[in-house]
Design a protein around this motif. Structure first.
Motif, PDB file in Angstrom:
ATOM      1  N   ARG A 106       0.714  -1.235  -0.143  1.00 14.79           N
ATOM      2  CA  ARG A 106       0.205   0.083   0.113  1.00 14.79           C
ATOM      3  C   ARG A 106       0.949   1.434  -0.187  1.00 14.79           C
ATOM      4  NH1 ARG A 106      -3.842  -2.002   4.850  1.00 14.79           N
ATOM      5  NH2 ARG A 106      -4.721  -4.037   3.705  1.00 14.79           N
ATOM      6  N   LEU A 107       1.702   1.496  -1.043  1.00 10.97           N
ATOM      7  CA  LEU A 107       2.699   2.739  -0.944  1.00 10.97           C
ATOM      8  C   LEU A 107       1.808   3.811  -1.513  1.00 10.97           C
ATOM      9  CD1 LEU A 107       5.652   1.282  -2.893  1.00 10.97           C
ATOM     10  CD2 LEU A 107       5.562   1.546  -0.440  1.00 10.97           C
ATOM     11  N   LYS A 108       1.590   4.867  -0.731  1.00 10.99           N
ATOM     12  CA  LYS A 108       0.818   6.217  -0.679  1.00 10.99           C
ATOM     13  C   LYS A 108       1.594   7.368  -1.109  1.00 10.99           C
ATOM     14  CE  LYS A 108      -1.852   4.382   3.208  1.00 10.99           C
ATOM     15  NZ  LYS A 108      -2.379   4.333   4.191  1.00 10.99           N
ATOM     16  N   SER A 109       2.900   7.137  -1.350  1.00 11.13           N
ATOM     17  CA  SER A 109       3.566   8.342  -1.824  1.00 11.13           C
ATOM     18  C   SER A 109       4.885   8.033  -2.563  1.00 11.13           C
ATOM     19  CB  SER A 109       4.136   9.433  -0.735  1.00 11.13           C
ATOM     20  OG  SER A 109       5.135   8.792   0.046  1.00 11.13           O
ATOM     21  N   ALA A 110       5.489   8.839  -3.564  1.00  8.87           N
ATOM     22  CA  ALA A 110       6.454   8.255  -4.155  1.00  8.87           C
ATOM     23  C   ALA A 110       7.875   8.362  -3.241  1.00  8.87           C
ATOM     24  CB  ALA A 110       6.830   9.507  -5.336  1.00  8.87           C
ATOM     25  N   GLU A 111       7.934   9.415  -2.230  1.00 10.23           N
ATOM     26  CA  GLU A 111       8.886   9.383  -1.428  1.00 10.23           C
ATOM     27  C   GLU A 111       9.210   7.911  -0.539  1.00 10.23           C
ATOM     28  OE1 GLU A 111       6.408  11.938  -1.460  1.00 10.23           O
ATOM     29  OE2 GLU A 111       7.611  13.230  -2.660  1.00 10.23           O
ATOM     30  N   ARG A 112       7.911   7.509  -0.187  1.00  8.96           N
ATOM     31  CA  ARG A 112       7.946   6.347   0.530  1.00  8.96           C
ATOM     32  C   ARG A 112       8.591   5.063  -0.409  1.00  8.96           C
ATOM     33  NH1 ARG A 112       3.697   5.629   5.376  1.00  8.96           N
ATOM     34  NH2 ARG A 112       4.621   7.192   6.742  1.00  8.96           N
ATOM     35  N   ALA A 113       8.146   5.148  -1.645  1.00  8.98           N
ATOM     36  CA  ALA A 113       8.392   4.031  -2.631  1.00  8.98           C
ATOM     37  C   ALA A 113       9.950   4.209  -2.815  1.00  8.98           C
ATOM     38  CB  ALA A 113       7.719   4.151  -3.826  1.00  8.98           C
ATOM     39  N   GLN A 114      10.369   5.340  -3.009  1.00  6.68           N
ATOM     40  CA  GLN A 114      11.969   5.531  -2.968  1.00  6.68           C
ATOM     41  C   GLN A 114      12.412   5.147  -2.005  1.00  6.68           C
ATOM     42  OE1 GLN A 114      13.563   6.339  -5.962  1.00  6.68           O
ATOM     43  NE2 GLN A 114      15.146   5.401  -4.799  1.00  6.68           N
ATOM     44  N   ALA A 115      12.127   5.468  -0.684  1.00  6.15           N
ATOM     45  CA  ALA A 115      12.636   4.953   0.405  1.00  6.15           C
ATOM     46  C   ALA A 115      12.628   3.438   0.881  1.00  6.15           C
ATOM     47  CB  ALA A 115      11.966   5.632   1.562  1.00  6.15           C
ATOM     48  N   LEU A 116      11.724   2.799   0.248  1.00  4.90           N
ATOM     49  CA  LEU A 116      11.435   1.282   0.156  1.00  4.90           C
ATOM     50  C   LEU A 116      12.484   0.752  -0.806  1.00  4.90           C
ATOM     51  CD1 LEU A 116      10.056  -1.308   1.153  1.00  4.90           C
ATOM     52  CD2 LEU A 116       8.369  -0.791  -0.548  1.00  4.90           C
ATOM     53  N   ALA A 117      12.420   1.346  -1.960  1.00  4.47           N
ATOM     54  CA  ALA A 117      13.475   0.998  -3.007  1.00  4.47           C
ATOM     55  C   ALA A 117      15.044   1.094  -2.488  1.00  4.47           C
ATOM     56  CB  ALA A 117      13.231   1.585  -4.380  1.00  4.47           C
ATOM     57  N   ASP A 118      15.270   2.168  -1.905  1.00  4.57           N
ATOM     58  CA  ASP A 118      16.416   2.426  -1.334  1.00  4.57           C
ATOM     59  C   ASP A 118      16.781   1.187  -0.371  1.00  4.57           C
ATOM     60  OD1 ASP A 118      16.849   4.316  -2.917  1.00  4.57           O
ATOM     61  OD2 ASP A 118      16.646   5.891  -1.450  1.00  4.57           O
ATOM     62  N   TYR A 119      15.734   0.997   0.478  1.00  4.77           N
ATOM     63  CA  TYR A 119      16.175   0.008   1.604  1.00  4.77           C
ATOM     64  C   TYR A 119      16.505  -1.329   1.246  1.00  4.77           C
ATOM     65  CZ  TYR A 119      14.402  -3.063   5.363  1.00  4.77           C
ATOM     66  OH  TYR A 119      14.163  -4.087   6.146  1.00  4.77           O
ATOM     67  N   LEU A 120      15.527  -1.734  -0.099  1.00  2.00           N
ATOM     68  CA  LEU A 120      15.685  -2.918  -0.609  1.00  2.00           C
ATOM     69  C   LEU A 120      17.157  -3.139  -1.288  1.00  2.00           C
ATOM     70  CD1 LEU A 120      12.106  -3.747  -1.767  1.00  2.00           C
ATOM     71  CD2 LEU A 120      13.280  -4.545   0.324  1.00  2.00           C
ATOM     72  N   LEU A 121      17.648  -1.977  -1.857  1.00  2.00           N
ATOM     73  CA  LEU A 121      18.864  -2.167  -2.740  1.00  2.00           C
ATOM     74  C   LEU A 121      20.033  -2.075  -1.526  1.00  2.00           C
ATOM     75  CD1 LEU A 121      18.008   0.152  -5.752  1.00  2.00           C
ATOM     76  CD2 LEU A 121      18.095  -2.225  -5.524  1.00  2.00           C
ATOM     77  N   GLN A 122      19.894  -1.281  -0.534  1.00  2.00           N
ATOM     78  CA  GLN A 122      21.185  -1.141   0.349  1.00  2.00           C
ATOM     79  C   GLN A 122      20.537  -1.359   1.673  1.00  2.00           C
ATOM     80  OE1 GLN A 122      23.154   2.465  -0.371  1.00  2.00           O
ATOM     81  NE2 GLN A 122      24.854   1.233  -1.099  1.00  2.00           N
ATOM     82  N   PRO A 123      20.211  -2.630   2.168  1.00  2.00           N
ATOM     83  CA  PRO A 123      19.582  -2.904   3.507  1.00  2.00           C
ATOM     84  C   PRO A 123      20.511  -2.368   4.434  1.00  2.00           C
ATOM     85  CG  PRO A 123      19.821  -4.797   2.248  1.00  2.00           C
ATOM     86  CD  PRO A 123      20.512  -4.031   1.469  1.00  2.00           C
TER      87      PRO A 123
END
Length: 172
Positions: A106-123
């Motif tokens: 349930r991603l609600k914003s582009a900022e959170r989606a980017q933060a999630l992508a950054d989190y998954l790429l560099q845990p």
């Protein structure tokens, strides 16, 4: 002399080192028991020691790795790890309950989606520890035995359920 012997035999709490009294065996308070139980759970499930968990937590500045929210009073954050190979997988970081359970779908914003992508790429766990820690996964519980007679449920034409016992096909 008996008081000197008694002082040598004094026991201490395994968590805080406080003095044990009466019937206390390992912990001097319920809080110490709770802390040790959580530390054991994290070690047995994810393979992290309390020091490693604390290193990851400090690297994330004591906030959720995705939304950057600090924990509320009494709230505990969750260790996140990959599930693509079943219950075991590399530990990625520590998340708040919302991000751990609901954010991915349930991603609600582009900022959170980017933060999630950054989190998954560099845990953060891998960056903080300098190595990948693979979680062993939750211990499996034994399942209850199945009965030898199976109950078959079918829906009749009028929308009513018809249940009747049928013999188990595995035991002729």
């Amino acid at each position: 002399m008996p008081s000197a012997i008694r002082k040598e035999c004094m026991r201490s709490c395994v968590v805080c080192g406080g003095e044990l009294t009466g019937r206390q065996r390992r912990y001097d308070s319920a809080e110490c028991r709770k802390q040790q139980s959580r530390a054991d759970w994290i070690h047995n499930t994810y393979g992290l020691t309390p020091a490693e968990w604390d290193t990851i937590w400090r690297h994330q500045e004591k906030r959720c790795a995705i939304c950057k929210r600090a924990p509320r009073q009494g709230e505990s954050f969750h260790v996140d790890h990959e599930h693509h190979r079943g219950p075991a997988g590399p530990v990625r970081g520590i998340l708040c309950p919302y991000c751990k359970t609901r954010l991915v779908g349930r991603l609600k914003s582009a900022e959170r989606a980017q933060a999630l992508a950054d989190y998954l790429l560099q845990p953060p766990a891998t960056v903080a520890l300098g190595r990948t820690v693979t979680a062993a996964g939750r211990p499996r519980r034994k399942r209850a035995r199945r009965t030898s007679v199976a109950v078959a449920a079918t829906v009749t034409g009028k929308g009513e359920r018809d249940t009747r016992e049928t013999p188990d096909q595995s035991n002729p």
